[in-house]
Design a protein around this motif. Structure first.
Motif, PDB file in Angstrom:
ATOM      1  N   THR A 417      44.909  45.572  -0.678  1.00  0.00           N
ATOM      2  CA  THR A 417      43.484  45.926  -0.592  1.00  0.00           C
ATOM      3  C   THR A 417      43.080  46.111   0.875  1.00  0.00           C
ATOM      4  O   THR A 417      43.877  45.890   1.785  1.00  0.00           O
ATOM      5  CB  THR A 417      42.573  44.835  -1.197  1.00  0.00           C
ATOM      6  OG1 THR A 417      42.410  43.795  -0.210  1.00  0.00           O
ATOM      7  CG2 THR A 417      43.149  44.249  -2.466  1.00  0.00           C
ATOM      8  N   ASP A 418      41.808  46.478   1.070  1.00  0.00           N
ATOM      9  CA  ASP A 418      41.323  46.709   2.445  1.00  0.00           C
ATOM     10  C   ASP A 418      40.786  45.439   3.111  1.00  0.00           C
ATOM     11  O   ASP A 418      40.269  45.499   4.225  1.00  0.00           O
ATOM     12  CB  ASP A 418      40.238  47.801   2.436  1.00  0.00           C
ATOM     13  CG  ASP A 418      39.041  47.423   1.562  1.00  0.00           C
ATOM     14  OD1 ASP A 418      39.021  46.296   1.006  1.00  0.00           O
ATOM     15  OD2 ASP A 418      38.124  48.260   1.428  1.00  0.00           O
ATOM     16  N   GLU A 419      40.913  44.309   2.432  1.00  0.00           N
ATOM     17  CA  GLU A 419      40.432  43.038   2.993  1.00  0.00           C
ATOM     18  C   GLU A 419      41.135  42.760   4.328  1.00  0.00           C
ATOM     19  O   GLU A 419      42.351  42.891   4.431  1.00  0.00           O
ATOM     20  CB  GLU A 419      40.762  41.935   1.976  1.00  0.00           C
ATOM     21  CG  GLU A 419      40.579  40.535   2.463  1.00  0.00           C
ATOM     22  CD  GLU A 419      39.286  39.912   1.952  1.00  0.00           C
ATOM     23  OE1 GLU A 419      38.829  40.326   0.874  1.00  0.00           O
ATOM     24  OE2 GLU A 419      38.776  39.031   2.662  1.00  0.00           O
ATOM     25  N   GLU A 423      36.126  45.948  11.163  1.00  0.00           N
ATOM     26  CA  GLU A 423      34.825  46.419  10.688  1.00  0.00           C
ATOM     27  C   GLU A 423      34.765  47.955  10.686  1.00  0.00           C
ATOM     28  O   GLU A 423      35.095  48.594  11.686  1.00  0.00           O
ATOM     29  CB  GLU A 423      33.752  45.850  11.644  1.00  0.00           C
ATOM     30  CG  GLU A 423      32.323  46.221  11.341  1.00  0.00           C
ATOM     31  CD  GLU A 423      31.791  45.481  10.111  1.00  0.00           C
ATOM     32  OE1 GLU A 423      32.320  44.399   9.798  1.00  0.00           O
ATOM     33  OE2 GLU A 423      30.865  46.027   9.477  1.00  0.00           O
ATOM     34  N   PHE A 425      36.664  50.026   9.050  1.00  0.00           N
ATOM     35  CA  PHE A 425      37.933  50.693   8.716  1.00  0.00           C
ATOM     36  C   PHE A 425      38.253  50.512   7.235  1.00  0.00           C
ATOM     37  O   PHE A 425      37.982  49.447   6.662  1.00  0.00           O
ATOM     38  CB  PHE A 425      39.071  50.156   9.596  1.00  0.00           C
ATOM     39  CG  PHE A 425      39.015  50.744  10.977  1.00  0.00           C
ATOM     40  CD1 PHE A 425      39.870  51.779  11.334  1.00  0.00           C
ATOM     41  CD2 PHE A 425      38.061  50.298  11.891  1.00  0.00           C
ATOM     42  CE1 PHE A 425      39.786  52.346  12.586  1.00  0.00           C
ATOM     43  CE2 PHE A 425      37.974  50.855  13.148  1.00  0.00           C
ATOM     44  CZ  PHE A 425      38.836  51.890  13.514  1.00  0.00           C
ATOM     45  N   THR A 426      38.758  51.575   6.648  1.00  0.00           N
ATOM     46  CA  THR A 426      38.888  51.579   5.193  1.00  0.00           C
ATOM     47  C   THR A 426      40.294  51.989   4.739  1.00  0.00           C
ATOM     48  O   THR A 426      41.120  52.440   5.544  1.00  0.00           O
ATOM     49  CB  THR A 426      37.911  52.610   4.571  1.00  0.00           C
ATOM     50  OG1 THR A 426      38.309  53.908   5.033  1.00  0.00           O
ATOM     51  CG2 THR A 426      36.472  52.353   4.962  1.00  0.00           C
ATOM     52  N   THR A 427      40.484  51.845   3.440  1.00  0.00           N
ATOM     53  CA  THR A 427      41.714  52.308   2.790  1.00  0.00           C
ATOM     54  C   THR A 427      41.953  53.789   3.083  1.00  0.00           C
ATOM     55  O   THR A 427      43.082  54.216   3.313  1.00  0.00           O
ATOM     56  CB  THR A 427      41.567  52.063   1.274  1.00  0.00           C
ATOM     57  OG1 THR A 427      41.631  50.653   1.065  1.00  0.00           O
ATOM     58  CG2 THR A 427      42.646  52.739   0.457  1.00  0.00           C
ATOM     59  N   ASP A 429      41.218  55.468   5.737  1.00  0.00           N
ATOM     60  CA  ASP A 429      41.762  55.660   7.086  1.00  0.00           C
ATOM     61  C   ASP A 429      43.269  55.428   7.097  1.00  0.00           C
ATOM     62  O   ASP A 429      44.026  56.138   7.764  1.00  0.00           O
ATOM     63  CB  ASP A 429      41.087  54.698   8.079  1.00  0.00           C
ATOM     64  CG  ASP A 429      39.583  54.933   8.154  1.00  0.00           C
ATOM     65  OD1 ASP A 429      39.171  56.098   8.012  1.00  0.00           O
ATOM     66  OD2 ASP A 429      38.826  53.953   8.328  1.00  0.00           O
ATOM     67  N   TYR A 445      42.122  53.434  -4.009  1.00  0.00           N
ATOM     68  CA  TYR A 445      40.905  53.069  -4.762  1.00  0.00           C
ATOM     69  C   TYR A 445      41.159  52.990  -6.272  1.00  0.00           C
ATOM     70  O   TYR A 445      40.255  53.189  -7.073  1.00  0.00           O
ATOM     71  CB  TYR A 445      39.752  54.038  -4.444  1.00  0.00           C
ATOM     72  CG  TYR A 445      39.397  53.991  -2.973  1.00  0.00           C
ATOM     73  CD1 TYR A 445      38.714  52.898  -2.450  1.00  0.00           C
ATOM     74  CD2 TYR A 445      39.779  55.009  -2.094  1.00  0.00           C
ATOM     75  CE1 TYR A 445      38.408  52.816  -1.102  1.00  0.00           C
ATOM     76  CE2 TYR A 445      39.487  54.933  -0.745  1.00  0.00           C
ATOM     77  CZ  TYR A 445      38.795  53.838  -0.250  1.00  0.00           C
ATOM     78  OH  TYR A 445      38.506  53.753   1.079  1.00  0.00           O
ATOM     79  N   HIS A 451      38.945  45.631  -4.449  1.00  0.00           N
ATOM     80  CA  HIS A 451      38.200  46.506  -3.542  1.00  0.00           C
ATOM     81  C   HIS A 451      39.177  47.273  -2.645  1.00  0.00           C
ATOM     82  O   HIS A 451      40.094  46.692  -2.073  1.00  0.00           O
ATOM     83  CB  HIS A 451      37.265  45.648  -2.679  1.00  0.00           C
ATOM     84  CG  HIS A 451      36.267  46.472  -1.920  1.00  0.00           C
ATOM     85  ND1 HIS A 451      36.518  46.969  -0.661  1.00  0.00           N
ATOM     86  CD2 HIS A 451      35.038  46.916  -2.273  1.00  0.00           C
ATOM     87  CE1 HIS A 451      35.480  47.676  -0.256  1.00  0.00           C
ATOM     88  NE2 HIS A 451      34.561  47.656  -1.219  1.00  0.00           N
ATOM     89  N   GLY A 452      38.979  48.580  -2.536  1.00  0.00           N
ATOM     90  CA  GLY A 452      39.797  49.373  -1.601  1.00  0.00           C
ATOM     91  C   GLY A 452      41.281  49.310  -1.900  1.00  0.00           C
ATOM     92  O   GLY A 452      42.108  49.117  -1.008  1.00  0.00           O
ATOM     93  N   LYS A 489      40.267  56.766  12.794  1.00  0.00           N
ATOM     94  CA  LYS A 489      39.116  57.275  12.033  1.00  0.00           C
ATOM     95  C   LYS A 489      39.145  58.802  11.922  1.00  0.00           C
ATOM     96  O   LYS A 489      38.481  59.362  11.065  1.00  0.00           O
ATOM     97  CB  LYS A 489      37.792  56.870  12.704  1.00  0.00           C
ATOM     98  CG  LYS A 489      37.455  55.410  12.675  1.00  0.00           C
ATOM     99  CD  LYS A 489      37.309  54.787  11.318  1.00  0.00           C
ATOM    100  CE  LYS A 489      36.238  55.278  10.410  1.00  0.00           C
ATOM    101  NZ  LYS A 489      36.275  54.565   9.095  1.00  0.00           N
TER     102      LYS A 489
END
Ligand SMILES: *Cc1c(COP(=O)(O)O)cnc(C)c1O
Length: 517
Positions: A417-419, A423, A425-427, A429, A445, A451-452, A489
């Motif tokens: 996951t994206d945990e 701050e 930044f996501t799956t 990216d 997803y 999540h993520g 990004k």
């Protein structure tokens, strides 16, 4: 009518916009070839085909076009180059590891292709007299035997054309069985960890879908399921191994509970490669399960490649299975049981799924795959698929959050996951940065239970060296996302296109089209 652009290159087609130092005159970057849309380079004046002006015209009647069609044309050589250039912008399993979770993008042995292309198989026509296609019927029949044997089930419907189509076939069998009992049960229970096609199929077949929650471990909550069972429940649809990459250990208890209230158990067996030769779904009380031949038994798929989703059936559901099927008779001959013979031999069939007999080319490939692996080889398929996924899981869980890592070994796929990313930044990216590293991204997803999600299925056909390089690439990208590297990004930096607005592209595709089709 508006003329299309004259064929060929135009200065504004330059890919990089000319701003950066590495821009080239053509927009090409060595072997990375830029290619405009055919609407931009084609012309209505050009064609690669000559028609005979003197050919007698059939009377088109009211079907006659009143205006030119306006399709962009290219010469033959330009056409070949256009599509070859575009094809080079694709990623393919023959280029490298394809980590899409749940999709089983594994190597497709060339032996299968050789067998499928044998003229006796490749050139048969579905309307040929049956005595001239005994060999093809023998392939369907023998593959059916293998699928029944491998799953410990009672019968199999060979004709469904993909996994989701197989789900529909299985659910229609359940519907027919309920109707035969004179019952009108409306509810299908679908756990959260099921594949997205499961609730879609249930709804399409007219059932009301109800969710069953997952436990913290990522498996079906058996107690919640039991609590919901009752006389309105037609059955359950469970994906096993599930989309968290975990084996549903309570499968037998689930089946027993569902059967106790008169329901049926559908299992999504698309990912059978994780358990083939190790587990027989029939022993777990499953009533219907589709097998994705294109995944477990290898056929080039995805991007429009063919699917095939035979459905194995329990003794309770087999009488309702679709026609046609290939039956062997006492004299050794094979015949298709179709409408004419169904009344006598298969009177309770719910009908047909397809016009003909299924995906013949895939039956040949799957049987070639099964026979070349043998029973021991198929067992090793499952062992290696699980070993490879666990290698990925354990090699990355120090840099990526693995929510079900503590639940024990995974099956064929590893879920992250994206945990813990920096701050902002996501799956997404991470997925985009993997493109720069030369990989197709993993499934993102999905599943929705975390999540993520990043779902990675390495498959059994990858070597340790290939896995190590992929793990190294993903580790590097994950660390950049944890440290908030701003360059991430804007990834991908090296692909022909960077970040498209995918929603807009899907909802409002801009096709440079000025024709009048
Ligand atoms: C791939 C897949 C399906 C759908 O199969 P198609 O052949 O794409 O229709 C269904 N369930 C699971 C778990 C899958 O992985």
């Amino acid at each position: 009518m508006t003329a299309l652009n004259p064929a060929g290159w135009r200065p504004e087609m330059s890919v990089s916009g000319g701003a950066d130092d590495s821009a080239t005159f053509t927009g090409n970057r060595a072997l990375m070839l830029e290619e405009p849309l055919i609407f931009e380079i084609g012309s209505t004046e050009t064609t690669g085909v000559d028609f005979d002006d003197d050919a007698p015209a059939a009377d088109p009647g009211s079907l006659m076009r009143s205006a030119p069609i306006g399709l962009p044309g290219l010469s033959e050589s330009e056409t070949v180059r256009h599509y070859t250039r575009l094809s080079r912008q694709n990623y393919a399993i023959d280029l490298g590891l394809f980590p899409l979770g749940s999709c089983t993008m594994k190597h497709n042995p060339r032996l299968n292709e050789k067998v499928a292309r044998m003229p006796g198989f490749a050139d048969v026509h579905p309307l040929q007299p049956q005595e001239t296609v005994q060999g093809a019927l023998a392939v369907i029949n023998e593959l059916a035997f293998w699928l029944i044997e491998l799953t410990g089930m009672y019968g199999v419907a060979m004709s469904p054309k993909a996994g989701a189509h197989g789900e529909l076939c299985g659910i229609l069998c359940i519907k027919a069985a309920l109707e035969a009992r004179g019952e009108d049960r409306r509810v299908l229970l679908v756990p959260e960890s099921a594949h997205g096609t499961n609730p879609a199929t249930a709804a399409f077949a007219g059932f009301t879908v109800e969710d069953i929650p997952a436990t913290k471990e990522g498996r079906v909550d058996l107690e919640a399921l039991k609590a919901r069972l009752g006389p309105d429940v037609a059955g359950v649809m469970i994906t096993n191994p599930n989309t968290c990459g975990l084996f549903e250990r309570d499968m037998k208890a689930i089946s027993d509970a569902v059967h106790a209230v008169g329901g049926y158990v559908y299992c999504d067996g698309a990912n059978f490669n994780a358990i083939v030769g190790k587990v027989r779904p029939g022993d777990l009380g499953i009533d219907a399960m589709h097998i994705n031949l294109h995944k477990t038994f290898s056929t080039p798929h995805g991007g429009g490649g063919p699917g095939s989703g035979p459905v194995v059936l329990s003794e309770a559901l087999a009488p309702y299975g679709p026609i046609p099927y290939a039956a062997r008779y006492a004299d050794g001959s094979l015949k298709l049981v179709e409408e004419e013979s169904a009344g006598a031999e298969h009177p309770e069939t719910f009908g047909r799924m397809t016009a003909f007999h299924g995906q013949m080319g895939m039956f040949t490939r799957a049987l070639a795959y099964i026979l070349s692996h043998g029973a021991d080889g198929l067992k090793q398929v499952a062992e290696d698929a699980v070993l490879n996924a666990n290698y990925v899981l354990r090699s990355l869980e120090d840099v990526l959050d693995a929510p079900f890592g503590p639940s024990g070994p995974c099956m064929h796929e590893a879920l992250f996951t994206d945990e813990g990313l920096a701050e902002g930044f996501t799956t997404l990216d991470i997925a985009k940065a993997l493109i720069d590293e030369g990989y197709h991204p993993m499934t993102v997803y999905f599943p929705l239970v975390v999540h993520g999600a990043m779902l990675i299925e390495p498959t059994e056909t990858e070597s340790k060296a290939v896995l190590d390089q992929f793990i190294g690439a993903l580790r590097s990208v994950a660390l950049r996302a944890k440290n908030g590297d701003p360059a991430l990004k804007a990834a991908p930096h090296y692909a022909p296109r960077a970040r498209l607005d995918e929603t807009l592209a899907a909802r409002k595709p801009v096709l440079a089209w000025e024709g009048n089709l």
